[in-house]
Write a protein that holds these residues in place. Structure first.
Motif, PDB file in Angstrom:
ATOM      1  N   UNK A 126      -5.360  14.581   7.311  1.00 24.58           N
ATOM      2  CA  UNK A 126      -4.142  14.319   6.540  1.00 24.58           C
ATOM      3  C   UNK A 126      -3.986  12.850   6.167  1.00 24.58           C
ATOM      4  N   UNK A 127      -4.907  12.006   6.597  1.00 31.49           N
ATOM      5  CA  UNK A 127      -4.764  10.570   6.371  1.00 31.49           C
ATOM      6  C   UNK A 127      -4.928  10.229   4.891  1.00 31.49           C
ATOM      7  N   UNK A 128      -3.921   9.569   4.325  1.00 34.31           N
ATOM      8  CA  UNK A 128      -3.949   9.164   2.913  1.00 34.31           C
ATOM      9  C   UNK A 128      -3.967   7.636   2.754  1.00 34.31           C
ATOM     10  N   UNK A 129      -3.538   6.938   3.780  1.00 33.92           N
ATOM     11  CA  UNK A 129      -3.513   5.471   3.750  1.00 33.92           C
ATOM     12  C   UNK A 129      -4.331   4.977   4.931  1.00 33.92           C
ATOM     13  N   UNK A 130      -5.391   4.235   4.626  1.00 38.48           N
ATOM     14  CA  UNK A 130      -6.341   3.847   5.675  1.00 38.48           C
ATOM     15  C   UNK A 130      -6.547   2.337   5.633  1.00 38.48           C
ATOM     16  N   UNK A 131      -6.259   1.664   6.752  1.00 39.20           N
ATOM     17  CA  UNK A 131      -6.526   0.240   6.902  1.00 39.20           C
ATOM     18  C   UNK A 131      -7.920   0.080   7.502  1.00 39.20           C
ATOM     19  N   UNK A 132      -8.765  -0.676   6.827  1.00 34.33           N
ATOM     20  CA  UNK A 132     -10.151  -0.804   7.261  1.00 34.33           C
ATOM     21  C   UNK A 132     -10.557  -2.269   7.253  1.00 34.33           C
ATOM     22  N   UNK A 133     -11.554  -2.602   8.051  1.00 34.44           N
ATOM     23  CA  UNK A 133     -12.153  -3.929   7.954  1.00 34.44           C
ATOM     24  C   UNK A 133     -13.138  -3.928   6.793  1.00 34.44           C
ATOM     25  N   UNK A 134     -13.431  -5.126   6.312  1.00 32.11           N
ATOM     26  CA  UNK A 134     -14.104  -5.265   5.033  1.00 32.11           C
ATOM     27  C   UNK A 134     -15.477  -4.594   4.993  1.00 32.11           C
TER      28      UNK A 134
ATOM     29  N   UNK B 256       0.810  -1.227   0.000  1.00 26.67           N
ATOM     30  CA  UNK B 256       0.000   0.000   0.000  1.00 26.67           C
ATOM     31  C   UNK B 256       0.842   1.276   0.000  1.00 26.67           C
ATOM     32  N   UNK B 257       1.939   1.272   0.742  1.00 20.26           N
ATOM     33  CA  UNK B 257       2.819   2.444   0.779  1.00 20.26           C
ATOM     34  C   UNK B 257       3.422   2.693  -0.594  1.00 20.26           C
TER      35      UNK B 257
ATOM     36  N   UNK C 184      -5.810  10.511  -4.972  1.00 20.73           N
ATOM     37  CA  UNK C 184      -6.749   9.890  -4.043  1.00 20.73           C
ATOM     38  C   UNK C 184      -6.038   9.100  -2.959  1.00 20.73           C
ATOM     39  N   UNK C 185      -6.818   8.585  -2.023  1.00 25.12           N
ATOM     40  CA  UNK C 185      -6.282   7.817  -0.908  1.00 25.12           C
ATOM     41  C   UNK C 185      -6.154   6.345  -1.280  1.00 25.12           C
ATOM     42  N   UNK C 186      -5.419   5.623  -0.446  1.00 22.24           N
ATOM     43  CA  UNK C 186      -5.319   4.170  -0.558  1.00 22.24           C
ATOM     44  C   UNK C 186      -6.065   3.556   0.619  1.00 22.24           C
ATOM     45  N   UNK C 187      -6.986   2.661   0.315  1.00 25.30           N
ATOM     46  CA  UNK C 187      -7.697   1.914   1.352  1.00 25.30           C
ATOM     47  C   UNK C 187      -7.251   0.464   1.304  1.00 25.30           C
ATOM     48  N   UNK C 188      -6.960  -0.110   2.466  1.00 27.72           N
ATOM     49  CA  UNK C 188      -6.531  -1.500   2.560  1.00 27.72           C
ATOM     50  C   UNK C 188      -7.563  -2.263   3.390  1.00 27.72           C
TER      51      UNK C 188
END
Length: 611
Positions: A97-105, A41-42, A53-57
């Motif tokens: 400022x969050x651009x990389x976000x780890x989320x549950x499904x 993701x990084x 845009x942002x990256x969602x994981x």
């Protein structure tokens, strides 16, 4: 930026970036411990592939999402919530400022319902896709649908440790596949000669003692089904660990962030980490040189009579067993002691069965209807569920008033969607709010949705009182116990309640109450219990039963859906003529006269009377 150790996936990152520059989709195969969760993701973010845009994981577990965010933020020399954050059910650490976000499904699915074009998100990474969670299957299907329509340039990466890449690559438009071999040392695997009949905790203690006696010089990772088994194993291992100078630490999703860190991070002495299957692929623990594998895990399913989620202890697949053993060979040759025989392993399925083939689909169906999918059978699923399962989901949604005859979501259904609950429990809260008992209905939903607050048993199993005082509802009885424990923890212990489970339910109740505060509400009624009983009935309209007779502790019931049932002796609903079967178990090989249409007997473990 903090210095980062080299990981096997690092050499593959240029190929990943180049592939995504040519194609909007990519499949990444990499074994556990290769570093795909934290590095890929990084790389997408830093390569500028997201168009601003942002990256969602998407992670399969809350613990994995939180820990991955902390690890990446730490490597960047930042606090969680700055460039890197996370969002899971009822918990979020993110900012402007969050651009990389780890989320549950499920978080992604809810975002797609609120914003069908996923504005502001340039790339989505589906991590550990081989686990084949229902929400992951639904997410990849919805994302592919979006990619084919409004967002052709949306970057989509599917990452897996064991999955055959070909089917998902084809589904994503013949997407390229990038493979990392990882860095795995040989692991000596040993099985039992014959099954061990001793309690699991004793088996674990014997295995740890053997490792210590034979010269253990690192950490031990023990795979166990759940928190209860972890507690018992910790007690059994404590004397051995004390003599050997080892720390015994648990690792599971209900722990606080500092407790999770203690299990994962290097310590001042070797440790025995007692973990659920979260450490199988989602979380890497440095320093592990030996694995003890119970061969068991708690597997998500659903109760046929309630549709609510269940967790049952099952044997893991051959693929999971291989992943567990591999955790001992990340930094040097290791050992794996399996607490089962080689014959047992050979008889197990090669892969875990996808959740879409074994879970209730009502929640996914409601989300799809809200996304404008009227005909669920015509939707382009990655792995289509059976027509029977889809039809059952639609029937339930219609009974709950969530969809109309045309398959459109009703106003009630939209209110239900605002709550991160199974549709039955969401309907309970929505109805409770409309009757002036929103807070109490949130508590009932939290009690039903989370793990049982009683130390022993689940929804009435092995309760301490075999002859309880009569009452209107087992759910209300449990709520009374909860409130007593919340006011006085000592009273909770006397009532046989688990303090940790009580705390978990309290947190969920509070968060549900904040959401429910936005629902239309009325003044509290004169009889709150009656309003709650009606709300429970509204959530389980197809589970009505009539009292047919009693003989001693046995109360026979006639089910409105056909057939007979027996009310558990531990239930407080002893006098009601009509009741709702809130939790029931279909049993095979029943005595004559108690068979249902489904070919077995039904034992109603939790009931609620009808006024």
């Amino acid at each position: 930026m903090v210095r980062r150790d080299s990981l096997p996936i690092d050499g593959l990152l240029p190929e990943i970036v180049a592939a995504l520059a040519r194609s909007p989709s990519l499949v990444v195969e990499a074994p556990p411990g290769a570093g795909k969760t934290t590095r890929v993701p990084v790389a997408l973010l830093e390569a500028g592939l997201c168009g601003g845009g942002d990256v969602w994981v998407l992670e399969p577990r809350r613990l994995a999402a939180r820990m991955a965010a902390r690890r990446v933020a730490e490597e960047r020399g930042e606090a969680v919530g700055e460039t890197v954050g996370y969002q899971v059910r009822f918990d979020e650490a993110a900012g402007p400022r969050t651009r990389l976000r780890f989320v549950t499904e499920g978080v992604l699915t809810r975002r797609l319902l609120a914003d069908p074009t996923l504005g502001g998100v340039g790339a989505v990474v589906l991590d550990e896709f081989h686990e084949r969670h229902l929400q992951a299957d639904l997410a990849v299907s919805l994302l592919r649908r979006l990619q084919r329509s409004d967002r052709p340039n949306l970057r989509l990466v599917v990452m897996s440790a064991t999955l055959d890449a070909a089917p998902v690559a084809r589904y994503l438009g013949d997407a390229p596949v990038a493979r990392s071999e990882g860095r795995v040392y040989p692991v000596a695997v040993e099985h039992l000669d014959r099954p061990d009949a001793r309690p699991l905790a004793e088996q674990v203690a014997s295995a740890v003692r053997r490792l210590v006696d034979e010269g253990l010089d690192g950490d031990v990772l023990v795979f166990l089904p759940g928190a209860a088994e972890i507690r018992r194993a910790a007690e059994a291992c404590a004397p051995i660990a004390a003599r050997a100078g080892l720390a015994v630490v648990p690792l599971h999703g209900d722990l606080s962030a500092p407790e999770q860190d203690r299990a994962v991070r290097p310590g001042d002495r070797p440790k025995v980490v007692l973990s659920t299957n979260v450490a199988e692929s989602s979380v890497t623990i440095e320093g592990v040189v030996a694995v003890v594998d119970s061969g068991l895990a708690r597997v998500a399913g659903h109760a046929p009579w309630t549709g609510l989620s269940t967790l049952t202890i099952s044997r893991v697949s051959q693929a999971s067993a291989a992943q567990r053993a591999g955790r001992a060979g990340r930094t040097r040759p290791g050992r794996c002691l399996r607490l089962y025989t080689a014959g047992d392993l050979a008889a197990r399925p090669e892969l875990d069965e996808p959740e879409i083939r074994r879970l209730d689909l009502a929640e996914a169906a409601l989300e799809l209807h809200a996304a404008g999918v009227i005909d669920l059978g015509a939707f382009d699923w990655f792995d289509p569920p059976t027509a029977e399962a889809l039809a059952a989901a639609d029937r339930l949604l219609a009974q709950l008033g969530a969809v109309d005859e045309a398959g459109d979501v009703t106003e009630t259904g939209r209110r239900m969607l605002s709550l991160p609950l199974h549709p039955r429990l969401a309907r309970l809260v929505v109805e409770g709010a409309s009757r002036g008992v929103a807070g109490a209905s949130c508590l009932l939903a939290a009690l039903a949705a989370e793990r049982d607050i009683r130390v022993r048993g689940v929804f009435g199993r092995d309760r301490e009182a075999r002859h309880p005082a009569a009452g209107p509802s087992d759910l209300l009885d449990l709520a009374d116990r909860f409130e007593a424990a919340r006011r006085d923890p000592d009273a909770g212990r006397r009532l046989g309640l688990d303090p940790g489970a009580v705390l978990t339910v309290e947190r969920v109740r509070e968060r549900l109450a904040r959401i429910a505060a936005r629902l239309p509400r009325v003044a509290p009624p004169p009889d709150a219990d009656e309003a709650l009983l009606v709300s429970v009935l509204t959530a389980f309209p197809d589970r009505v039963a009539r009292r047919r007779g009693a003989a001693g502790d046995r109360v026979e019931l006639a089910l409105a859906s056909g057939g007979a049932a027996e009310l558990a002796a531990e239930s407080v609903v002893r006098d009601a003529e009509l009741l709702v079967a809130v939790d029931a178990e279909l049993q095979r090989g029943a005595p004559s006269g108690r068979e249902s249409r489904r070919g077995g007997s039904v034992l109603v473990r939790m009931a609620s009377g009808m006024e």
